[in-house]
Scaffold this active site. Sequence first.
Site, short mmCIF file in Angstrom:
data_model
loop_
_atom_site.label_atom_id
_atom_site.label_comp_id
_atom_site.label_asym_id
_atom_site.label_seq_id
_atom_site.Cartn_x
_atom_site.Cartn_y
_atom_site.Cartn_z
N GLY A 21 41.16 -48.32 9.16
CA GLY A 21 40.23 -48.02 10.26
C GLY A 21 40.76 -48.61 11.56
O GLY A 21 41.96 -48.87 11.71
N ASN A 22 39.83 -48.82 12.47
CA ASN A 22 40.20 -49.29 13.81
C ASN A 22 41.00 -50.59 13.79
O ASN A 22 42.06 -50.70 14.43
CB ASN A 22 38.91 -49.42 14.63
CG ASN A 22 39.16 -50.10 15.94
OD1 ASN A 22 39.04 -51.32 16.05
ND2 ASN A 22 39.54 -49.35 16.94
N GLY A 29 42.83 -51.21 4.22
CA GLY A 29 41.98 -50.53 5.20
C GLY A 29 42.85 -49.81 6.20
O GLY A 29 43.98 -50.22 6.48
N LYS A 78 23.69 -59.54 13.71
CA LYS A 78 24.28 -58.34 13.10
C LYS A 78 23.16 -57.39 12.76
O LYS A 78 22.03 -57.80 12.52
CB LYS A 78 25.03 -58.73 11.82
CG LYS A 78 26.08 -57.72 11.39
CD LYS A 78 27.27 -57.75 12.33
CE LYS A 78 28.58 -57.51 11.70
NZ LYS A 78 29.69 -58.09 12.44
N1 GLU Z 1 31.57 -55.99 14.95
C1 GLU Z 1 32.63 -56.78 15.49
C2 GLU Z 1 32.76 -58.09 14.74
O1 GLU Z 1 32.42 -58.20 13.59
C3 GLU Z 1 32.49 -56.97 16.99
C4 GLU Z 1 31.22 -57.61 17.42
C5 GLU Z 1 30.98 -57.52 18.91
O2 GLU Z 1 31.84 -57.06 19.64
O3 GLU Z 1 29.91 -57.94 19.29
O4 GLU Z 1 33.29 -59.04 15.24
#
Ligand code: GLU
Length: 429
Positions: free
Chosen positions: A222-223, A220, A108
């Site tokens: 959002g997306n 929320g 991350k």
């Molecule tokens: N940020 C998204 C998650 O927390 C997607 C991560 C990704 O597609 O690599 O799962």
Amino acid sequence: MAHDASFNPFQMARAQFDKSADLIGLDQGTRDLLRSPLREFHFSIPVRMDDGTVKVFEGFRVQHSDARGPAKGGIRFHPQETVDTVRALAMWMTWKCAVADIPLGGGKGGVICDPHNLSAREQEAICRGWIRQMNKNVGPVEDVPAPDVMTNPQHMLWMLDEFETIRGGRYPGMITGKPVGMGGSLGRTEATGYGAVYCLREALKELGIDVKSTTASVQGFGNVSQYAIELYHRMGGKVICVSSWNQAEQKSVSYYKPDGVDLAQLQAITDRFGGIDPAKARELGYEILPGEAWLDREVDILIPAAIENQITGANVEKINKRVKVVVEGANGPTTPEADAVLFKRGIFNIPDFLANAGGVTCSYFEQVQCNMNYFWERDDVLNKLDAKMTAAYHSVSDLARNKKLYMRDAAYVVAVNRVAAACRDRGWV
Ligand code: GLU
């Protein structure tokens, strides 16, 4: 979704991991390896702002594990980002990719910034600066970033362009969540919200509940939340409350309509960060309630789809008696203290790294398509996504049923066992 500075998500992620390591009797070496990130990067990103001054932003990338494949996970832009939040989210990505059974590890990234107050040019400079710092340590076979809280496909494309400019070639598998037509996959935008609802559909079947008879309340807008609501409505469910962040007042607000919210109508009065306009919502007949009101509505299903640390020891008792299922669209929305209460009350929880694995599963499909240089139809992507999510859900719920485990513990057992096996098979432990 107000921020609580005393909450440490990494402590929470570690407590969850320790509990599951005890459950499966994990050896000390593997435990020590998986309790901490494999690598992490902390760096400064200098940006020339539109007013001519230079502002230095703090950036991070944490690679928790690449035992099962290249590290994988999003990059968040958030004003209260901390390295411990990124560490927790990186660890959760490892479990997420393992439970979804895709050949990727966990990572991350983050930048401490608030895109609400940044021009597009300033955001582009942050994206390019992030890659200038990280280009040696990310890539299609090393570590693959993606969108997350307050980042989007345009940010991903700027990052890819900077990476390709430095490397002098085309590397579309270096990042996912790209715009469709520029290496992105159809279905990626919908994937996280849809994946959560595929899990919900399977859970309701197992619980013998007809989705058409259910109502839900969502945190929320959002997306993740918008696509979860869209599919849940198409399946016949009814969302009666949505809570979203109000930037002007720096607090969240709940929008309540007992006969069901109109998704398209709410989307029309929402900014690009998922903030709903309260004045316009009131005109449209929504009751405006305090931020936490989403939690005490008389509904069957709760979908926290905002950020971490939202259902806590301090508010879990507000959950209405009628609630039967919690679907965690966000990462880390429920603290261990609140989790114990959900368990005691017999509320069926679909834990975050299972419920929201649809996004990264589609990211994996995006990489596959980039590698083949052949892009699939939207229905093909969504059918494959449904199959993967349904299989992941059942691998967890079968174990939960057979071993009488809480769903989160079962998901941890499945994921940690897979990652531990990869470490063992590679001869690391
Ligand atoms: N940020 C998204 C998650 O927390 C997607 C991560 C990704 O597609 O690599 O799962």
